[in-house]
Design a protein around this motif. Structure first.
Motif, mmCIF file in Angstrom:
data_model
loop_
_atom_site.group_PDB
_atom_site.id
_atom_site.type_symbol
_atom_site.label_atom_id
_atom_site.label_comp_id
_atom_site.label_asym_id
_atom_site.label_seq_id
_atom_site.Cartn_x
_atom_site.Cartn_y
_atom_site.Cartn_z
ATOM 1 N N LYS A 83 0.712 -1.192 -0.029
ATOM 2 C CA LYS A 83 -0.064 -0.011 -0.003
ATOM 3 C C LYS A 83 0.779 1.137 0.162
ATOM 4 O O LYS A 83 0.411 2.297 -0.604
ATOM 5 C CB LYS A 83 -0.881 0.054 1.182
ATOM 6 C CG LYS A 83 -1.949 0.763 1.142
ATOM 7 C CD LYS A 83 -2.955 0.962 0.048
ATOM 8 C CE LYS A 83 -3.952 2.124 0.049
ATOM 9 N NZ LYS A 83 -4.535 2.078 -1.153
ATOM 10 N N GLU A 84 1.780 1.268 0.596
ATOM 11 C CA GLU A 84 2.933 2.314 0.605
ATOM 12 C C GLU A 84 3.393 2.511 -0.582
ATOM 13 O O GLU A 84 3.610 3.651 -1.030
ATOM 14 C CB GLU A 84 3.989 1.986 1.860
ATOM 15 C CG GLU A 84 3.435 2.010 3.122
ATOM 16 C CD GLU A 84 2.725 0.783 3.882
ATOM 17 O OE1 GLU A 84 2.896 -0.147 3.132
ATOM 18 O OE2 GLU A 84 2.298 0.647 4.528
ATOM 19 N N GLU A 86 2.191 1.875 -3.543
ATOM 20 C CA GLU A 86 0.954 2.376 -4.297
ATOM 21 C C GLU A 86 0.923 3.752 -4.198
ATOM 22 O O GLU A 86 0.701 4.726 -5.057
ATOM 23 C CB GLU A 86 -0.204 1.550 -4.101
ATOM 24 C CG GLU A 86 -1.264 2.172 -4.923
ATOM 25 C CD GLU A 86 -2.654 1.232 -4.768
ATOM 26 O OE1 GLU A 86 -3.679 1.757 -5.525
ATOM 27 O OE2 GLU A 86 -2.598 0.225 -4.323
ATOM 28 N N THR A 87 0.499 4.022 -2.732
ATOM 29 C CA THR A 87 0.654 5.379 -2.276
ATOM 30 C C THR A 87 1.758 6.602 -3.032
ATOM 31 O O THR A 87 1.310 7.495 -3.481
ATOM 32 C CB THR A 87 0.433 5.644 -0.770
ATOM 33 O OG1 THR A 87 -0.602 5.003 -0.293
ATOM 34 C CG2 THR A 87 0.115 7.046 -0.430
ATOM 35 N N PHE A 88 2.885 6.142 -2.711
ATOM 36 C CA PHE A 88 3.911 7.016 -3.082
ATOM 37 C C PHE A 88 4.054 6.999 -4.565
ATOM 38 O O PHE A 88 4.158 8.236 -5.328
ATOM 39 C CB PHE A 88 5.509 6.351 -2.688
ATOM 40 C CG PHE A 88 6.462 7.557 -2.644
ATOM 41 C CD1 PHE A 88 6.409 8.539 -2.295
ATOM 42 C CD2 PHE A 88 7.949 7.105 -3.584
ATOM 43 C CE1 PHE A 88 7.450 9.518 -2.216
ATOM 44 C CE2 PHE A 88 8.814 8.055 -3.527
ATOM 45 C CZ PHE A 88 8.700 8.989 -2.863
ATOM 46 N N ARG A 90 1.350 6.936 -6.856
ATOM 47 C CA ARG A 90 0.455 7.912 -7.160
ATOM 48 C C ARG A 90 0.697 9.171 -6.811
ATOM 49 O O ARG A 90 0.610 10.149 -7.625
ATOM 50 C CB ARG A 90 -0.846 7.293 -6.550
ATOM 51 C CG ARG A 90 -1.366 5.872 -7.147
ATOM 52 C CD ARG A 90 -2.954 5.860 -6.648
ATOM 53 N NE ARG A 90 -3.274 4.476 -7.011
ATOM 54 C CZ ARG A 90 -3.849 4.042 -8.292
ATOM 55 N NH1 ARG A 90 -3.769 5.120 -9.233
ATOM 56 N NH2 ARG A 90 -4.207 2.982 -8.628
ATOM 57 N N PHE A 91 1.479 9.339 -5.804
ATOM 58 C CA PHE A 91 1.894 10.630 -5.388
ATOM 59 C C PHE A 91 2.768 11.269 -6.428
ATOM 60 O O PHE A 91 2.742 12.390 -6.898
ATOM 61 C CB PHE A 91 2.533 10.787 -3.953
ATOM 62 C CG PHE A 91 3.412 12.094 -3.655
ATOM 63 C CD1 PHE A 91 2.514 13.130 -3.403
ATOM 64 C CD2 PHE A 91 4.557 12.035 -3.654
ATOM 65 C CE1 PHE A 91 3.443 14.216 -2.919
ATOM 66 C CE2 PHE A 91 5.510 13.019 -3.417
ATOM 67 C CZ PHE A 91 4.773 14.066 -2.811
#
Length: 182
Positions: A83-84, A86-88, A90-91
């Motif tokens: 999840k980390e 994926e979040t980074f 997308r950021f």
């Protein structure tokens, strides 16, 4: 045995002290670094596709996440994406897309002999990605780490002169990009 070797002739392994309650174990930090490395690599691939084909960034990121690269050890099993990561990912992609005009202006200032639209796509994307991460007030990654990662990406994906070019532009633009965060 006074020479501090085992009966097999090897130096003994250092014993790690047990972590006290509340101390962060070393493994999550290594995982954090690996998550960031993978996110940068996937962001580079996604942004390259967006730049070269004009595909929609969200669709490209979704495709990257659905089919990440294989493990580096050569087997065909895909890397799991946390999840980390994926979040980074997308950021990074959204930030580069949102600030592309400003990023290209910075590149043009520090590589004036190379019009941005004539740079090799991979070099242009690596520079945008690194400049955004350095200039982001949210990324909280030391600039030296970002530059080193960008140079490593240039070694893996760029031409022979890409690492030196990327390092030179980022080093020259560093002071400006840190003064004016995104």
């Amino acid at each position: 045995m006074t020479d501090r070797t085992t009966s097999h002739g090897q130096a003994p392994r250092a014993h790690k002290p047990k972590a006290a309650e509340g101390d962060r174990p070393a493994a999550p930090e290594a995982s954090f670094i690996q998550d960031r490395k993978l996110a940068r690599r996937l962001a580079l691939q996604a942004l390259f596709e967006v730049d070269s084909t004009g595909h929609r960034p969200g669709d490209v990121v979704d495709a990257r996440l659905a089919n990440p690269e294989p493990n580096e050890n050569g087997d065909d099993l895909p890397v799991s994406v946390s999840k980390e990561t994926e979040t980074f990912l997308r950021f990074l992609v959204s930030g580069v897309v949102k600030h592309q005009k400003a990023l290209d202006e910075i590149i043009a200032r520090y590589a004036p002999e190379w019009p941005v639209n004539q740079l090799a796509i991979i070099d242009r994307v690596i520079l945008r990605l690194a400049l955004f991460e350095i200039g982001s007030s949210e990324a909280q990654t030391p600039a030296k780490v970002v530059i080193n990662e960008a140079v490593e990406l240039a070694k893996c994906f760029g031409g022979d002169s890409s690492p030196r070019f990327v390092n030179g532009v980022l080093g020259s633009a560093l002071a400006e990009i840190q003064r004016k965060p995104f």
